[in-house]
Write a protein that holds these residues in place. Structure first.
Motif, mmCIF file in Angstrom:
data_model
loop_
_atom_site.group_PDB
_atom_site.id
_atom_site.type_symbol
_atom_site.label_atom_id
_atom_site.label_comp_id
_atom_site.label_asym_id
_atom_site.label_seq_id
_atom_site.Cartn_x
_atom_site.Cartn_y
_atom_site.Cartn_z
ATOM 1 N N ARG A 92 -4.088 3.590 -2.711
ATOM 2 C CA ARG A 92 -4.632 2.509 -2.299
ATOM 3 C C ARG A 92 -6.375 2.640 -2.208
ATOM 4 N NH1 ARG A 92 -1.163 -1.368 -0.638
ATOM 5 N NH2 ARG A 92 0.829 -0.909 0.407
ATOM 6 N N ALA A 93 -6.573 3.299 -3.181
ATOM 7 C CA ALA A 93 -8.338 3.423 -3.297
ATOM 8 C C ALA A 93 -8.650 2.212 -3.360
ATOM 9 C CB ALA A 93 -8.483 4.329 -4.310
ATOM 10 N N GLY A 94 -10.280 1.804 -2.711
ATOM 11 C CA GLY A 94 -10.858 0.789 -2.631
ATOM 12 C C GLY A 94 -10.420 -0.271 -2.014
ATOM 13 N N GLU A 95 -9.262 -0.215 -1.318
ATOM 14 C CA GLU A 95 -8.764 -1.032 -0.253
ATOM 15 C C GLU A 95 -9.421 -0.610 1.464
ATOM 16 O OE1 GLU A 95 -4.422 -1.796 -0.493
ATOM 17 O OE2 GLU A 95 -4.608 -1.791 -2.194
ATOM 18 N N ALA A 96 -8.792 -1.369 2.204
ATOM 19 C CA ALA A 96 -9.507 -1.178 3.606
ATOM 20 C C ALA A 96 -8.675 -0.239 4.438
ATOM 21 C CB ALA A 96 -9.777 -2.498 4.422
ATOM 22 N N CYS A 97 -8.800 0.619 5.169
ATOM 23 C CA CYS A 97 -8.185 1.528 5.772
ATOM 24 C C CYS A 97 -7.544 0.502 6.932
ATOM 25 C CB CYS A 97 -8.877 2.636 6.404
ATOM 26 S SG CYS A 97 -7.980 3.436 7.833
ATOM 27 N N PRO A 98 -6.247 0.763 7.155
ATOM 28 C CA PRO A 98 -5.409 -0.033 7.943
ATOM 29 C C PRO A 98 -5.834 0.178 9.617
ATOM 30 C CG PRO A 98 -3.972 1.239 7.307
ATOM 31 C CD PRO A 98 -5.235 1.424 6.199
ATOM 32 N N VAL A 99 -6.344 1.340 9.650
ATOM 33 C CA VAL A 99 -6.692 2.078 11.092
ATOM 34 C C VAL A 99 -8.389 1.501 11.417
ATOM 35 C CG1 VAL A 99 -7.065 3.798 12.453
ATOM 36 C CG2 VAL A 99 -4.840 3.646 10.875
ATOM 37 N N CYS A 100 -9.133 1.757 10.604
ATOM 38 C CA CYS A 100 -10.650 1.677 10.836
ATOM 39 C C CYS A 100 -11.286 0.699 10.040
ATOM 40 C CB CYS A 100 -11.198 3.001 10.897
ATOM 41 S SG CYS A 100 -11.515 3.507 9.238
ATOM 42 N N ASP B 177 -12.481 1.340 7.121
ATOM 43 C CA ASP B 177 -13.567 1.674 6.075
ATOM 44 C C ASP B 177 -12.766 1.778 4.604
ATOM 45 O OD1 ASP B 177 -15.337 3.356 4.795
ATOM 46 O OD2 ASP B 177 -15.014 5.072 5.836
ATOM 47 N N THR B 178 -13.317 1.942 3.772
ATOM 48 C CA THR B 178 -12.821 1.960 2.286
ATOM 49 C C THR B 178 -12.038 3.112 1.802
ATOM 50 O OG1 THR B 178 -14.535 0.259 1.571
ATOM 51 C CG2 THR B 178 -13.307 1.511 -0.241
ATOM 52 N N ILE B 179 -10.838 2.835 1.525
ATOM 53 C CA ILE B 179 -10.177 4.375 1.265
ATOM 54 C C ILE B 179 -10.795 4.790 -0.247
ATOM 55 C CG2 ILE B 179 -7.925 5.088 0.473
ATOM 56 C CD1 ILE B 179 -6.637 2.937 2.245
ATOM 57 N N LYS B 180 -10.928 6.271 0.077
ATOM 58 C CA LYS B 180 -11.411 6.762 -1.327
ATOM 59 C C LYS B 180 -10.400 7.878 -2.066
ATOM 60 C CE LYS B 180 -15.880 5.688 -0.121
ATOM 61 N NZ LYS B 180 -16.750 4.817 -1.115
ATOM 62 N N ASP B 181 -10.949 8.046 -3.192
ATOM 63 C CA ASP B 181 -10.106 8.863 -4.206
ATOM 64 C C ASP B 181 -10.543 10.187 -4.715
ATOM 65 O OD1 ASP B 181 -9.186 8.760 -7.599
ATOM 66 O OD2 ASP B 181 -7.485 8.256 -6.245
ATOM 67 N N VAL B 182 -9.853 10.888 -4.835
ATOM 68 C CA VAL B 182 -10.175 12.399 -5.261
ATOM 69 C C VAL B 182 -9.010 12.626 -6.696
ATOM 70 C CG1 VAL B 182 -10.489 14.748 -5.251
ATOM 71 C CG2 VAL B 182 -11.292 13.125 -3.465
ATOM 72 N N SER B 183 -9.625 12.492 -7.655
ATOM 73 C CA SER B 183 -8.380 12.862 -8.962
ATOM 74 C C SER B 183 -8.743 14.307 -9.516
ATOM 75 C CB SER B 183 -9.009 11.889 -10.270
ATOM 76 O OG SER B 183 -8.832 10.647 -9.834
ATOM 77 N N PHE B 184 -7.541 14.910 -9.867
ATOM 78 C CA PHE B 184 -7.493 16.140 -10.422
ATOM 79 C C PHE B 184 -6.958 16.165 -11.860
ATOM 80 C CE2 PHE B 184 -6.970 16.287 -5.887
ATOM 81 C CZ PHE B 184 -7.533 17.511 -5.523
ATOM 82 N N ALA B 185 -6.582 16.901 -12.485
ATOM 83 C CA ALA B 185 -6.006 17.021 -13.913
ATOM 84 C C ALA B 185 -4.686 16.222 -14.127
ATOM 85 C CB ALA B 185 -5.673 18.564 -14.466
ATOM 86 N N ASP B 186 -3.980 16.086 -13.059
ATOM 87 C CA ASP B 186 -2.764 15.330 -13.705
ATOM 88 C C ASP B 186 -2.111 14.601 -12.153
ATOM 89 O OD1 ASP B 186 -1.924 17.466 -12.003
ATOM 90 O OD2 ASP B 186 0.042 17.974 -13.279
#
Length: 292
Positions: free
Chosen positions: A247-255, A257-266
């Motif tokens: 749900r990156a980019g959506e609003a956190c259902p608790v606070c 804030d915008t949910i962030k994303d960290v991407s790795f190789a796979d």
């Protein structure tokens, strides 16, 4: 990837429909998926399904003492068919079908069964026929099941003590805790208000207690939501219940804030900066070379 709640729900689904039925045939379509040769797959024919169990993310059909064990991996799934009468065997090829289990006809004349499928080109779904589930290497290495009575806060504390591994990776390690994958580790850490990059060995007693509660509560709630859901609808149910994962980019259902994303190789992880990292944005590994 199907994780503990989904695999447990699939096990329950098969207990209702397959236990007590005779296996008519097991057709292996993707030969690379079959990891064992003794006992042969053909030995299951004519035997009766006597139970269905889950070991971590492994699905286990007890067939009169022989075990048909499946690990669905990242893109695999189980599809139930109410009647396979007239469905012809499929030649090995590049399609999604990996195997088909045919059950003997019931009193109504229908011959049900299920198919194991895997999407994509990276084929990782695994099938085993063994005399003992512990003969499957992945099962033999499993850590404690987080929904078992043996999994206590003291057990979790012992598993984390002295570990220099980030807590996100440790939760996904099946030899530490069985059944948690990428999605539910994100959900657990969000519920525990804990950074995925926190080093496991630095957790205080209070942190461990909060993490333990979040693990058990998150998995039990996900399992309760999936009870009674048909196998074909479990993926949709899983996605609908996730608060941060995917749900990156959506609003956190608790606070909010915008949910962030960290991407790795796979793979990737999702988190809420306000709830989990004190407002700090974690470095995206795709951009790490520009951040040095």
């Amino acid at each position: 990837m199907p994780e503990l709640p989904e695999v447990e729900s699939l096990a329950g689904f098969l207990r209702e429909r397959a236990v007590g039925r005779t296996v008519a045939a097991v057709e292996i379509v993707a030969f690379q998926a079959l990891k064992t040769v003794d006992p042969p797959v053909g030995a299951l024919g004519g035997l009766t399904v006597t139970g269905v169990a889950r070991h971590g993310k492994f699905l286990d059909l007890d067939v009169d003492g022989l075990h048909l064990v499946t690990h669905l991996s990242r893109a695999g799934w189980l599809r139930w068919r109410d009647d396979l009468t007239g469905v012809r065997p499929v030649r090995p090829g590049k399609g999604p079908l990996a195997a088909r289990v045919r059950l003997a006809p019931g009193d109504d004349g229908s011959a049900p069964g299920f198919e194991l499928t895997e999407a994509g080109t990276r084929k990782r779904l695994s099938i085993y026929v063994v005399r003992n589930p512990a003969d499957v290497p992945g099962i033999a290495r499993l850590g404690p099941d987080p929904l078992s009575a043996e999994f206590t806060v003291e057990v979790l504390a012992g598993l984390l003590r002295g570990r220099r591994t980030q807590i996100k990776g440790l939760l996904r390690d099946q030899s530490v805790v069985a059944g948690i994958g990428n999605a539910y580790s994100d959900e657990v850490l969000h519920a525990a208000r804990m950074s995925p990059f926190r080093v496991a060995g630095t957790l205080t007693g209070e942190d461990v207690a909060e993490l333990y509660s979040s693990i058990v509560t998150t998995l039990r709630e996900a399992l309760e939501r999936s009870i009674g859901i048909a196998a074909k609808n479990l993926k949709t149910e899983k996605r609908s219940g996730l608060r941060v994962h995917g749900r990156a980019g959506e609003a956190c259902p608790v606070c909010g804030d915008t949910i962030k994303d960290v991407s790795f190789a796979d793979s990737s992880l999702q988190y809420c900066p306000t709830c989990q990292t004190g407002g700090r944005t974690l470095a995206d590994r795709r951009m790490s070379r520009f951040l040095k």
